[in-house]
Scaffold this active site. Structure first.
Site, PDB file in Angstrom:
ATOM      1  N   ASP A  54      20.203 -28.343  44.903  1.00 30.04           N
ATOM      2  CA  ASP A  54      20.326 -27.552  43.687  1.00 30.04           C
ATOM      3  C   ASP A  54      19.772 -28.500  42.624  1.00 30.04           C
ATOM      4  OD1 ASP A  54      21.208 -26.692  41.186  1.00 30.04           O
ATOM      5  OD2 ASP A  54      22.791 -25.497  42.102  1.00 30.04           O
ATOM      6  N   HIS A  55      18.517 -28.291  42.221  1.00 34.90           N
ATOM      7  CA  HIS A  55      17.866 -29.345  41.434  1.00 34.90           C
ATOM      8  C   HIS A  55      18.523 -29.549  40.065  1.00 34.90           C
ATOM      9  CE1 HIS A  55      15.651 -26.060  39.478  1.00 34.90           C
ATOM     10  NE2 HIS A  55      15.178 -26.906  38.594  1.00 34.90           N
ATOM     11  N   HIS A 117      22.687 -22.761  40.206  1.00 37.87           N
ATOM     12  CA  HIS A 117      22.653 -23.641  39.021  1.00 37.87           C
ATOM     13  C   HIS A 117      23.796 -23.349  38.040  1.00 37.87           C
ATOM     14  CE1 HIS A 117      18.818 -24.498  40.662  1.00 37.87           C
ATOM     15  NE2 HIS A 117      18.080 -23.660  39.975  1.00 37.87           N
TER      16      HIS A 117
HETATM   17  N1  LIG Z   1       9.701 -22.435  41.206  1.00 40.33           N
HETATM   18  C1  LIG Z   1      10.666 -23.202  40.780  1.00 40.33           C
HETATM   19  O1  LIG Z   1      10.698 -23.611  39.603  1.00 40.33           O
HETATM   20  C2  LIG Z   1      11.771 -23.626  41.680  1.00 40.33           C
HETATM   21  C3  LIG Z   1      11.875 -23.167  42.970  1.00 40.33           C
HETATM   22  N2  LIG Z   1      12.916 -23.559  43.750  1.00 40.33           N
HETATM   23  C4  LIG Z   1      13.063 -23.090  45.109  1.00 40.33           C
HETATM   24  O2  LIG Z   1      11.884 -23.418  45.851  1.00 40.33           O
HETATM   25  C5  LIG Z   1      11.684 -22.431  46.858  1.00 40.33           C
HETATM   26  C6  LIG Z   1      10.282 -21.899  46.774  1.00 40.33           C
HETATM   27  O3  LIG Z   1      10.083 -21.397  45.475  1.00 40.33           O
HETATM   28  P1  LIG Z   1       8.638 -21.339  44.866  1.00 40.33           P
HETATM   29  O4  LIG Z   1       7.835 -22.537  45.292  1.00 40.33           O
HETATM   30  O5  LIG Z   1       8.777 -21.129  43.426  1.00 40.33           O
HETATM   31  O6  LIG Z   1       8.104 -20.029  45.567  1.00 40.33           O
HETATM   32  P2  LIG Z   1       6.628 -19.588  45.871  1.00 40.33           P
HETATM   33  O7  LIG Z   1       6.687 -18.141  46.175  1.00 40.33           O
HETATM   34  O8  LIG Z   1       5.720 -20.096  44.806  1.00 40.33           O
HETATM   35  O9  LIG Z   1       6.237 -20.403  47.179  1.00 40.33           O
HETATM   36  C7  LIG Z   1       6.793 -20.123  48.425  1.00 40.33           C
HETATM   37  C8  LIG Z   1       5.913 -20.804  49.452  1.00 40.33           C
HETATM   38  O10 LIG Z   1       6.543 -20.689  50.726  1.00 40.33           O
HETATM   39  C9  LIG Z   1       5.590 -20.190  51.642  1.00 40.33           C
HETATM   40  N3  LIG Z   1       6.298 -19.398  52.650  1.00 40.33           N
HETATM   41  C10 LIG Z   1       7.093 -18.328  52.441  1.00 40.33           C
HETATM   42  N4  LIG Z   1       7.586 -17.868  53.594  1.00 40.33           N
HETATM   43  C11 LIG Z   1       7.102 -18.684  54.554  1.00 40.33           C
HETATM   44  C12 LIG Z   1       7.259 -18.738  55.961  1.00 40.33           C
HETATM   45  N5  LIG Z   1       8.013 -17.856  56.608  1.00 40.33           N
HETATM   46  N6  LIG Z   1       6.626 -19.712  56.636  1.00 40.33           N
HETATM   47  C13 LIG Z   1       5.864 -20.617  55.997  1.00 40.33           C
HETATM   48  N7  LIG Z   1       5.683 -20.613  54.658  1.00 40.33           N
HETATM   49  C14 LIG Z   1       6.293 -19.665  53.957  1.00 40.33           C
HETATM   50  C15 LIG Z   1       4.650 -19.324  50.842  1.00 40.33           C
HETATM   51  O11 LIG Z   1       3.438 -19.219  51.518  1.00 40.33           O
HETATM   52  P3  LIG Z   1       2.339 -18.102  51.080  1.00 40.33           P
HETATM   53  O12 LIG Z   1       1.835 -18.491  49.748  1.00 40.33           O
HETATM   54  O13 LIG Z   1       1.329 -18.197  52.178  1.00 40.33           O
HETATM   55  O14 LIG Z   1       3.100 -16.806  51.068  1.00 40.33           O
HETATM   56  C16 LIG Z   1       4.550 -20.159  49.554  1.00 40.33           C
HETATM   57  O15 LIG Z   1       3.576 -21.179  49.681  1.00 40.33           O
HETATM   58  C17 LIG Z   1      12.743 -21.345  46.644  1.00 40.33           C
HETATM   59  O16 LIG Z   1      13.756 -21.580  47.574  1.00 40.33           O
HETATM   60  C18 LIG Z   1      13.223 -21.599  45.217  1.00 40.33           C
HETATM   61  O17 LIG Z   1      14.560 -21.221  45.087  1.00 40.33           O
HETATM   62  C19 LIG Z   1      13.853 -24.427  43.297  1.00 40.33           C
HETATM   63  C20 LIG Z   1      13.780 -24.921  42.053  1.00 40.33           C
HETATM   64  C21 LIG Z   1      12.756 -24.584  41.139  1.00 40.33           C
HETATM   65  O1  LIG Z   2      15.569 -22.780  40.747  1.00 37.75           O
HETATM   66  C1  LIG Z   2      14.848 -22.250  39.942  1.00 37.75           C
HETATM   67  O2  LIG Z   2      14.660 -22.867  38.754  1.00 37.75           O
HETATM   68  C2  LIG Z   2      13.496 -22.592  37.986  1.00 37.75           C
HETATM   69  C3  LIG Z   2      13.736 -23.197  36.606  1.00 37.75           C
HETATM   70  O3  LIG Z   2      13.947 -24.572  36.739  1.00 37.75           O
HETATM   71  P1  LIG Z   2      13.940 -25.491  35.445  1.00 37.75           P
HETATM   72  O4  LIG Z   2      14.241 -26.838  35.960  1.00 37.75           O
HETATM   73  O5  LIG Z   2      12.578 -25.345  34.845  1.00 37.75           O
HETATM   74  O6  LIG Z   2      14.997 -24.956  34.525  1.00 37.75           O
HETATM   75  C4  LIG Z   2      13.266 -21.108  37.897  1.00 37.75           C
HETATM   76  O7  LIG Z   2      12.050 -20.848  37.225  1.00 37.75           O
HETATM   77  C5  LIG Z   2      13.182 -20.546  39.292  1.00 37.75           C
HETATM   78  O8  LIG Z   2      13.077 -19.121  39.226  1.00 37.75           O
HETATM   79  C6  LIG Z   2      14.384 -20.894  40.124  1.00 37.75           C
HETATM   80  O9  LIG Z   2      14.113 -20.584  41.491  1.00 37.75           O
END
Ligand SMILES: NC(=O)C1=CN([C@@H]2O[C@H](COP(=O)(O)OP(=O)(O)OC[C@H]3O[C@@H](n4cnc5c(N)ncnc54)[C@H](OP(=O)(O)O)[C@@H]3O)[C@@H](O)[C@H]2O)C=CC1
Ligand SMILES: O=C1O[C@H](COP(=O)(O)O)[C@@H](O)[C@H](O)[C@H]1O
Length: 363
Positions: A54-55, A117
């Site tokens: 949980d960042h 969060h």
């Molecule tokens: N974005 C953020 O600010 C934050 C995100 N997170 C967490 O990070 C995780 C990912 O979020 P985020 O990066 O934003 O999401 P995205 O949708 O940007 O990225 C998800 C990635 O996972 C890949 N993927 C999905 N399903 C599969 C699978 N079955 N096998 C292999 N690859 C797969 C996708 O591939 P493809 O592109 O080919 O579909 C894509 O590259 C989540 O759990 C989210 O809660 C946590 C903190 C902050």
């Molecule tokens: O975990 C997540 O957090 C981001 C926001 O992170 P922050 O550090 O920029 O506050 C959020 O955009 C995303 O939807 C969620 O998966």
């Protein structure tokens, strides 16, 4: 994936070595799926080798909640139902869902950030002093808070979900959620959620904790505002305190990290008028040391095997127990209220607080 790691021998540590599983949130999409995931993961990796990320717990300002509360003496005596009127925890984002339709649609804001969060921020704000900062001691206190959470009886009146409509953000016209690439135009996924919770224990009984989050809001800001009760009696003429609000202590999680205290002060002049002023602590001004990124800190802790900043499976499950009835209610009652991008969420969220005689802070 975890089972495949086991099948191919990748989960078994060679001698004098370790294998650790690091898992991103959301951990499951409800209690049942989280329990199933925990079962599968624990079949392969020992409990102490599983790190759920949980960042928010890696953020300097979130760790500072513990320093603020337990390294000082001046806050703790008033940190309770005798002085606190309510607590508002806000995580607002100005961005939309970007290219994340595949992940976000069907998950929504409450599962994406309240379940993890915001409930973690609430737990840290509300816990009793842990016996030490050993992971087991801290988790024990967080579990007590999460198990004491009481949901409102009328979820229709005390929870709100919304979905952003088209609007203006940062001088640009932006599309509404239903017009984003990859989103089903009939989607009922929430991009905004506000809920009221109470904590049934001696310290907090009767003090509402309002949690809200949303995408495409006015600006990116996360804060915890502890709002204090009004003085029981004000020995001033009534006009003198017309502009006096409630005292508040605001932990500014991001951006502009720090702490603000709001209190009343005499306006200079011959009349006795009292107005709100603020006193600020800003990380940028007080420290020259830079803060590591949350993920830098957390990944280092995984390598060191330090689990203090990682939610344990019981916390994850209790958090789903809190959110599941709300999601279930939303599934069967109406659809998200629309709110214009660039604003502060649906009017229904303002009405929710107004019913309690309160209003949201403008962070
Ligand atoms: N974005 C953020 O600010 C934050 C995100 N997170 C967490 O990070 C995780 C990912 O979020 P985020 O990066 O934003 O999401 P995205 O949708 O940007 O990225 C998800 C990635 O996972 C890949 N993927 C999905 N399903 C599969 C699978 N079955 N096998 C292999 N690859 C797969 C996708 O591939 P493809 O592109 O080919 O579909 C894509 O590259 C989540 O759990 C989210 O809660 C946590 C903190 C902050
Ligand atoms: O975990 C997540 O957090 C981001 C926001 O992170 P922050 O550090 O920029 O506050 C959020 O955009 C995303 O939807 C969620 O998966």
């Amino acid at each position: 994936m975890v089972q495949q790691l086991k099948k191919h021998g990748l989960a078994d540590p060679p001698q004098n070595s370790w294998r650790r599983a690091v898992i991103e949130k959301p951990f499951g999409h409800d209690l049942e799926s989280a329990q199933e995931l925990n079962r599968i993961v624990h079949e392969v990796f020992p409990r102490d080798e599983v790190f759920r990320i949980d960042h928010y717990l890696g953020k300097e300002t979130v760790q500072n909640i513990l320093a603020l509360r337990f390294a000082n003496t001046m806050f703790e005596p008033i940190w309770n139902r005798s002085y606190v009127d309510h607590v508002q925890i806000t995580m607002a984002e100005d961005i939309g869902i970007g290219g994340r339709a595949g992940y976000y649609d069907g998950i929504g804001s409450a599962r994406d950030v309240i379940q993890n969060h915001l409930l973690q921020l609430m737990a840290l704000t509300a816990i009793e002093e842990p016996a030490s900062f050993h992971p087991k001691a801290l988790v024990a206190e967080k579990l007590k808070v999460l198990s004491a959470v009481k949901l409102p009886e009328d979820l229709g009146k005390h929870t709100v979900r919304g979905q952003y409509a088209a609007g203006w953000q940062g001088g640009e016209e932006v599309v509404g959620y239903l017009d984003e690439d990859g989103i089903n135009p009939t989607s009922k996924t929430d991009t905004y959620a506000a809920i009221k919770l109470e904590i049934n224990n001696r310290r907090w009984a009767g003090v509402p904790f309002y949690l809200r989050t949303g995408k495409r809001l006015g600006r990116r800001v996360t804060e915890i505002a502890v709002v204090f009760q009004r003085a029981p009696y004000l020995p001033f003429d009534s006009y003198a305190t017309e502009e006096l609000g409630q005292n508040a202590l605001v932990i500014r999680v991001q951006p502009d990290e720090g702490v603000t205290v709001r209190f009343g002060s005499k306006v200079p002049g011959t009349s006795f008028e009292v107005r709100d002023v603020t006193m600020d602590f800003a990380y940028g001004e007080s420290f020259t040391e830079s803060s590591p990124e949350a993920y830098e800190r957390l990944i280092l802790d995984v390598l060191l095997g330090d689990a203090n900043l990682f939610p344990r499976h019981q916390e994850v499950e209790l958090s789903w127990e809190i959110l599941d009835p709300i999601e279930k209610y939303w599934d069967t009652h109406g659809k998200p209220a629309q709110y214009p991008a660039g604003g502060w969420g649906p009017v229904e969220a303002d009405e929710m607080l107004a019913r309690d005689g309160r209003s949201w802070r403008r962070p």
